[in-house]
Design an enzyme around this catalytic site. Structure first.
Site, PDB file in Angstrom:
ATOM      1  N   GLU A 168       0.808  -1.230   0.000  1.00 44.62           N
ATOM      2  CA  GLU A 168       0.000   0.000   0.000  1.00 44.62           C
ATOM      3  C   GLU A 168       0.840   1.278   0.000  1.00 44.62           C
ATOM      4  O   GLU A 168       0.692   2.142   0.882  1.00 44.62           O
ATOM      5  CB  GLU A 168      -0.950   0.015   1.208  1.00 44.62           C
ATOM      6  CG  GLU A 168      -1.936  -1.133   1.213  1.00 44.62           C
ATOM      7  CD  GLU A 168      -3.024  -1.001   2.280  1.00 44.62           C
ATOM      8  OE1 GLU A 168      -2.938  -0.083   3.127  1.00 44.62           O
ATOM      9  OE2 GLU A 168      -3.958  -1.815   2.263  1.00 44.62           O
ATOM     10  N   GLU A 369      -5.191  -8.727   0.644  1.00 49.13           N
ATOM     11  CA  GLU A 369      -5.861  -8.387   1.910  1.00 49.13           C
ATOM     12  C   GLU A 369      -7.325  -8.109   1.621  1.00 49.13           C
ATOM     13  O   GLU A 369      -7.663  -7.443   0.648  1.00 49.13           O
ATOM     14  CB  GLU A 369      -5.298  -7.108   2.557  1.00 49.13           C
ATOM     15  CG  GLU A 369      -3.951  -7.232   3.201  1.00 49.13           C
ATOM     16  CD  GLU A 369      -3.478  -5.919   3.835  1.00 49.13           C
ATOM     17  OE1 GLU A 369      -4.332  -5.098   4.252  1.00 49.13           O
ATOM     18  OE2 GLU A 369      -2.256  -5.718   3.901  1.00 49.13           O
TER      19      GLU A 369
END
Length: 465
Positions: A168, A369
């Site tokens: 991320e 995720e």
């Protein structure tokens, strides 16, 4: 009982955590930006719980990984901490205890029948690199990251066949340089965009190093993990569609395009040039990004973004902000996870799958995720003390149905990892919301499988549900 949804052969059923969120600070040679932030501002963290112990994985990894095997997982992602592995940040010389620890974790993961997936950067920049060089604003830090990556590759690539460079990275840009939710909480559009460029460059340079060392020839693959948050327009009006296109370009495609296609979106470059916040880069660096694209993609998906055309144009804002180009749209009737304040919209799984299929060379990818954070889960305990997290099972099943549809229609997805195997520490949120298949009692550090842990065991065994 036959499956209604069967997934491709060899599908990854796994879960993800990270070093800074699970290991604790035991024997770490350096402090991360989060360790430092907690020292100076403990009240910024929920219940003032910091990163010193987290889920104690440093001490309990053997028992923890055995529990992951017990719930049927066949793959596991965590991260190698720069602050732990590297003793000398300038030379990349490793720390002996860290070599022992990560070797043990990798061996134990494999011993328990799980594929280890290792990520190199999960928001945990060594704070001294921020103090000395302004962190990711600096090209020197890019070079130091490559040295760290090289050390990790050389030590562990004989057993780790799946690597990712960053998790991320857009969160580093947003949290540290735009929206002030991570230390050092700077608000500076120009610096933010330089950081965005430098991290893209660091990722490409690490990939280049991995291939120069020949680990790709030994069956190794290297990718990146991006949080993709599709921007949905309020309506099909030209103005709303344009707002969503710009939001997607800034937040999603600014990392996705360089990683997969080797180039920045032209729309992004045009906007940043026009706004005088374009990064400093060289032709040589642009070539490195172009020539060192990823082998596979990890996608973290939690929630959509809803946008609309800007109502009021503000000319003289002090700082450049992405929302100069759109307003957030509060869609009536949306489903919410009240604990996290996030919309629940499983359809995005399908939209992401088709976007990757049609616009990103149908690159091999996986959900790295997906999860549901819930506060106060102890109120869902049954008489045997098991947390009945039926809401989490329903959340996963809905998301997996849409993912399955994308796979049926040809998207090249090879796995699904939840966030997270064992309740972990979540930055300034600490342990406010729990995400695990396995619950953690913070006081005693005892761990207990939840109902969802039994559910995933069946899903993994049947390769579907």
């Amino acid at each position: 009982m036959s499956n209604k949804y069967t997934f491709p052969k060899g599908f990854w059923w796994g879960s993800a955590t990270s070093g800074p969120q699970s290991e604790g600070n035991f024997n770490k040679p350096h402090k991360s930006v989060f360790d430092y932030w907690y020292e100076i501002e403990p009240e910024a963290f929920f219940n003032k719980v910091g990163p010193e112990v987290t889920s104690n994985f440093y001490n309990s990894y053997k028992e923890d990984l055995a529990m992951l095997k017990e719930i049927g997982l066949n793959s596991f992602r965590t991260s190698i901490q720069w602050t732990r592995l590297i003793k000398d940040l300038e030379t990349g010389e490793p720390d002996k205890d860290a070599i022992r620890f990560y070797n043990d974790v990798i061996d134990e993961t494999i011993k328990n029948g799980m594929v280890p997936v290792m990520n190199l950067h999960h928001f945990d920049l060594p704070v001294e690199l921020y103090d000395k060089y302004s962190g990711w604003e600096s090209k020197h830090v890019v070079e130091l990251f490559v040295k760290f990556a090289e050390t990790a590759f050389k030590l562990f690539s004989d057993r780790v066949k799946y690597w990712t460079t960053f998790n991320e990275p857009m969160v580093v840009v947003e949290g540290q340089y735009i929206y002030q939710f991570h230390y050092p909480k700077v608000v500076d559009g120009k610096k933010a965009m330089q950081v965005l460029y430098n991290i893209n460059l660091a990722s490409a340079k690490a990939i280049k190093k991995f291939r120069e060392l020949g680990f790709n020839k030994e069956g190794g693959q290297i990718g990146i993990v991006l949080n993709l948050t599709p921007a949905y327009p309020r309506s099909n009006s030209e103005e709303d569609l344009n707002a969503s296109k710009i939001a997607d370009t800034i937040f999603n495609y600014s990392f996705l395009d360089p990683a997969v296609k080797g180039e920045f979106p032209s729309l992004l470059v045009e906007l940043l040039k026009e706004d005088d916040v374009l990064w400093e880069g060289t032709g040589e660096e642009i070539d490195i990004i172009k020539e060192n694209t990823i082998d596979f993609l990890g996608v973290n998906y939690y929630q959509p973004r809803r946008v609309m055309a800007k109502k009021y144009i503000v000319e003289d804002e002090e700082y450049w902000m992405p929302h100069k180009y759109f307003d957030y749209y509060d869609m009536p009737g949306k489903r919410m996870n009240p604990y996290r304040g996030w919309e629940i919209y499983p359809q995005s799984m399908y939209d992401i799958a088709i976007n990757i299929r049609d616009n990103y060379n149908n690159i091999p990818w996986y959900i790295s995720e997906n999860g549901m954070g819930v506060e106060g889960e102890e109120k869902y305990r049954d008489e045997n003390g098991e947390i009945q997290d039926v809401y989490r099972i329903e959340f996963f099943e809905e998301h997996l149905q849409y993912l399955h549809k994308g796979i049926e229609e040809g998207s090249n997805c090879f796995g699904f990892h939840s966030w997270t195997p064992i309740d972990c520490w979540s930055w300034s949120n600490a342990y406010k919301n729990r995400y695990g298949y396995i619950g953690l009692d913070l006081e005693t550090q005892t761990k207990k499988i939840k109902k969802s842990g039994k559910w995933i065991k069946e899903v993994s065994k049947n390769n579907g549900f």
